[in-house]
Design an enzyme around this catalytic site. Structure first.
Site, mmCIF file in Angstrom:
data_model
loop_
_atom_site.group_PDB
_atom_site.id
_atom_site.type_symbol
_atom_site.label_atom_id
_atom_site.label_comp_id
_atom_site.label_asym_id
_atom_site.label_seq_id
_atom_site.Cartn_x
_atom_site.Cartn_y
_atom_site.Cartn_z
ATOM 1 N N GLY A 117 -2.723 -3.364 -7.027
ATOM 2 C CA GLY A 117 -4.040 -3.050 -7.180
ATOM 3 C C GLY A 117 -4.482 -2.431 -5.600
ATOM 4 N N HIS A 118 -3.759 -2.426 -4.643
ATOM 5 C CA HIS A 118 -4.178 -2.228 -3.430
ATOM 6 C C HIS A 118 -3.000 -1.415 -2.519
ATOM 7 C CE1 HIS A 118 -5.463 -2.752 0.912
ATOM 8 N NE2 HIS A 118 -6.793 -3.027 0.373
ATOM 9 N N PHE A 119 -2.973 -0.150 -2.825
ATOM 10 C CA PHE A 119 -3.359 0.620 -3.636
ATOM 11 C C PHE A 119 -1.837 1.032 -4.527
ATOM 12 C CE2 PHE A 119 -6.129 0.834 -0.023
ATOM 13 C CZ PHE A 119 -7.260 0.476 -0.706
#
Length: 140
Positions: free
Chosen positions: A47-49
């Site tokens: 999720g990052h990224f």
């Protein structure tokens, strides 16, 4: 050199939150130097990224704190204790840490009074500063 098993015998962190792969230099109560090999499989990269994976700055600081904890908790009087954050000052993030990087983590204890102290911490990749901070710790 300390490997994962030796690090786990000193600090309580475990996968996926253990952010130090090895300790190369250790002066108990004074300083430690360790490394984190950043891989694409790190859970936070989902999720990052997703389009441009970057290690979050707070995790760089945490990795530095874990190296500092190894320095403090390897001291005979502190074996078996825990170290907690008391503060983070002068934190700076200057260089992206991405999959494939080998991050050097150094923490030197610069001040101590009773169970509280300060460590000067610097994370580098290929000689470039990725993060730096002064970390206040409390021995619990």
């Amino acid at each position: 050199m300390l490997g994962i098993k030796e690090i786990e015998a000193i600090i309580p962190h475990r996968h996926p939150f253990l952010l130090v792969d090895c300790i190369e230099e250790l002066e108990p109560g004074v300083r430690a130097v360790g490394y984190k090999c950043v891989t694409f499989d790190e859970p936070y990269f989902q999720g990052h990224f997703p389009q441009e994976p970057v290690m979050p700055g707070v995790l760089r600081i945490e990795a530095l704190a874990q190296v500092g904890a190894v320095a403090i908790l390897s001291e005979e009087a502190n074996k078996g204790k825990l170290v907690f954050f008391g503060g983070i000052d002068k934190a700076k993030f200057k260089y992206k840490v991405v999959p494939g990087d080998r991050m050097r983590l150094e923490c030197e204890i610069i001040k101590r009074k009773g169970p509280v102290g300060i460590g000067r911490a610097v994370a580098t990749v290929d000689g470039k500063i990725a993060a730096s901070a002064e970390l206040t710790f409390m021995i619990g």
